[in-house]
Every structure is written in C-alpha cells, then in structure tokens.
Scaffold this active site. Structure first.
Site, mmCIF file in Angstrom:
data_model
loop_
_atom_site.group_PDB
_atom_site.id
_atom_site.type_symbol
_atom_site.label_atom_id
_atom_site.label_comp_id
_atom_site.label_asym_id
_atom_site.label_seq_id
_atom_site.Cartn_x
_atom_site.Cartn_y
_atom_site.Cartn_z
ATOM 1 N N GLN A 119 0.889 -1.229 0.133
ATOM 2 C CA GLN A 119 -0.087 0.092 -0.009
ATOM 3 C C GLN A 119 1.015 1.245 -0.002
ATOM 4 O OE1 GLN A 119 -4.036 -0.655 0.406
ATOM 5 N NE2 GLN A 119 -2.567 -2.265 -0.520
ATOM 6 N N GLY A 152 -11.965 2.911 3.971
ATOM 7 C CA GLY A 152 -10.769 1.806 3.236
ATOM 8 C C GLY A 152 -10.060 2.827 2.537
ATOM 9 N N HIS A 153 -8.888 1.877 1.872
ATOM 10 C CA HIS A 153 -7.848 2.641 1.117
ATOM 11 C C HIS A 153 -8.473 3.269 -0.346
ATOM 12 C CE1 HIS A 153 -7.002 -1.530 -0.831
ATOM 13 N NE2 HIS A 153 -8.104 -1.266 -1.094
ATOM 14 N N ASN A 154 -8.194 4.295 -0.833
ATOM 15 C CA ASN A 154 -8.060 4.888 -1.851
ATOM 16 C C ASN A 154 -9.640 5.555 -1.876
ATOM 17 O OD1 ASN A 154 -5.723 4.057 -3.015
ATOM 18 N ND2 ASN A 154 -7.010 2.298 -3.790
#
Length: 355
Positions: A215, A256-258
């Site tokens: 990540q 969450g990511h993004n």
C-alpha cells in the site's frame, strides 16, 4: 447532571456582545449588560445560563423558565417569559452552538493532559523533525524523522506521528492516536485512538495463499476536518485516500484505501466504507451503514442509518434499507411487509394448534 464540572464556567459575556458574536438580535436591548457564564438545557437553566429552543412543539417548556437568556426564532419571542432575554436567530441551534463554543473554548478540541507548553521532556521528537514555534508535544508522544508540524498544533500524550508526515497549524492530534503516511491541513481535530494512514486491506490470491499487496499511497486530510475516536482511515494503495475540507467523521468509522470523501460531509458512527469509494460534497451517511467498494455516492445524497449500499447513489438522492434503495421504495416495501405480516397473524387468530 448539575454542572459540566470538567469545563468550568466562563467569567461572563455580556448579552449585547454575545448577540453580536453569534449573529443574533437581542430582543430587549436594555438587557445588553446581563452576563452569561454557562449553558444549560431548558429544564434546569438558571439566571446565569443560556439555553435554546428550536420548535413550537416544546413551547410548554418556556412556562416558568428561569434562564438568563434563550436563543430562539423571532416567531417565538412573544412566548418567552419577561424575565428571560431573547436572542433572536434564524437558526437557533447553530447560534447556540457558536455561543457555547465562546463560553467553553476548552471543550472544542483535545488539549494537553499535562498543561505543559512546548515539547515535554518525556516526549521523543526526532532531530530531523521540524516544529514551528507554539507546537505542544505531550508526554510519551513520538514525532518521527522529517515530520513537519505547524504552530498551535497539539500532539497528545502517547500519540505517534510517523516519519515525513505533515500536519498544519492549530490542529489537535488526540492521545494514543497514530498518524502515518499522511498530509494534514489546518484546524484538523483527530480524537483519541484514531488510526490514520496505516496500510489498507489489500491481498491477491495465489496457490500459496493470500499475497499482501503493498500500500504505497497517502492519506490527505484537508482543512477543518474532524475525525472521531477509534476511527481508522487507511492510506491508499497506489492512489491517495482523501478526506475533504470541513468533513466530520464520527467514532468507530472505517474508511478503506483509495476512498475519496468530498467537502462538508457527515459520516456517523460505525459506518464502514470499502476501498475506492468516491463520495461527493455534502453527503450525509447514517450510523451503521456499509458501503461496498468502487461505488459512487453523488453530492448531497443522504443515506439512512443501518443501510447496506451495493449500488451507485445519485446526487441529492435519499436512500435507505438493505440493500439500500430510494427512500420511497424502501418505505413502500416496509409497509407491504408489515401488511403481509398483519394479514398472516389475522388469519391465524382462533386456529387450534395441531395435536
């Protein structure tokens, strides 16, 4: 509760000054010198207190009111007792909030637990970090190499600021929170226990099991964002996770990511937002809602609490339910379910059980 003992009362603000500060009109200017030192609900407000009322539905509570002043809409002024000063405002709750902030400034963001100024001798600040004058670093906090922190920011006890992070001015990073791989604007509040910038949940299946995907992105938090206690905001995988200006995120939220959250959104407790969701400006998401990955939530949308969003939500729409759908359809479905249940129970009335 008798009084907010953890937040001592103000020495006093004259009503004339208070009205000007909060954008209200003092109904009786002769009361402009009356001092207000604290706030209280309608039920127990005393002569030194400010209270407020937003609806005629609660007008009966004005009978016998002993408050020093009340914030209300101008239409309710005739119902206010003569002994109570009326501060007239088009949005009484908002005006009251501004007044309470003036009376209790220490309640507005996490402060140092030790009342120390500067860097505590029991904190660790890497020699490569850059701190502007006026930064407070509390006991047991850690600031990593290359971190940059602006004037007026408080790093709470046992908080950890990772290498290379940049934090703007007049921020509060609450006790026992962690900030990694993040760029944070001005006037940001991060409450205790929040986790900002840890790696997101990314894995690729293989014959040998799940392979961890690096990540590599960041978290970007714009100005005047507030993030609640024990909330987690994951850094992006190869893009950034972005929280837009003025957005307020409650406790126990997972981002969450993004994920990209727009400006001035409200996200209530226990919401879970999966990776790569895009949320427009001024979106409101009720508590306990889950949002599947890679969806688009249009600007101005409202999602009811305890919903499960599995499809894109148009801008300005009101959705709810499991799965989430337009609110009218959800309410219609609920009415039909209740009607069917009632019909089944009616048919069973008087039926003898099988022997």
């Amino acid at each position: 509760m008798d009084r907010p003992i953890f937040f001592p009362p103000h020495t006093g603000i004259p009503l004339g000054q208070l009205a000007a500060e909060i954008g209200a009109e003092l109904h009786d200017p002769r009361l402009s010198d009356r001092l207000i030192t604290s706030v209280a609900p309608l039920s127990r407000a005393a002569v030194q207190d400010l209270t407020f009322i937003t609806s005629r539905r609660h007008a009966e509570m004005l009978v016998g009111l002993k408050a020093g002043a009340i914030v209300c809409h101008k239409d309710m002024a005739p119902s206010v007792p003569d002994n109570v000063a009326a501060l007239l405002a088009p949005a009484p709750q908002s005006a009251f909030a501004r007044a309470a902030a003036l009376l209790y400034p220490s309640s507005m963001r996490p402060l140092t637990l030790t009342n120390e100024s500067g860097i505590s001798p029991k904190a660790f600040v890497h020699p490569g970090a850059q701190l502007e004058p006026g930064v407070v670093v509390d006991v047991s906090a850690v600031v990593g190499d290359g971190a940059e922190i602006g004037a007026g920011t408080i790093i709470g006890a046992a908080a950890v600021i990772g290498p290379g992070c940049k934090i703007g001015r007049n921020c509060s990073i609450g006790p026992n929170s962690t900030v990694q791989c993040s760029l944070i604007g001005n006037d940001v509040i991060i409450h205790p226990g929040a986790r900002i910038g840890q790696d997101g949940f990314g894995y690729a299946p293989s014959p040998a099991g799940m392979l961890k995907i690096p990540q590599l992105g960041r978290v970007i938090i714009q100005d005047r964002v507030e993030i609640g206690a024990n909330t987690a905001v994951d850094r992006g995988a190869m893009d950034d996770t972005v929280i837009g200006e003025g957005t307020k995120i409650d406790n126990l939220v997972q981002v969450g990511h993004n994920v990209r959250v727009g400006r001035h959104c409200v996200i209530v407790g226990q919401v879970a937002i999966a990776g790569s969701v895009t949320i427009g400006d001024q979106v409101m998401i009720g508590g306990g809602t889950t949002i599947a990955g890679h969806l688009q939530i249009g600007a101005g949308a409202q999602i009811a609490g305890m919903s499960a969003v599995a499809a894109d939500v148009p801008g300005a729409a009101r959705w709810g339910g499991i799965p989430a759908r337009p609110m009218r359809a959800f309410l219609r479905d609920m009415a039909e379910i209740r009607a069917r249940a009632f019909n089944r129970s009616s048919k069973n009335v008087g039926v003898e059980p099988d022997e």
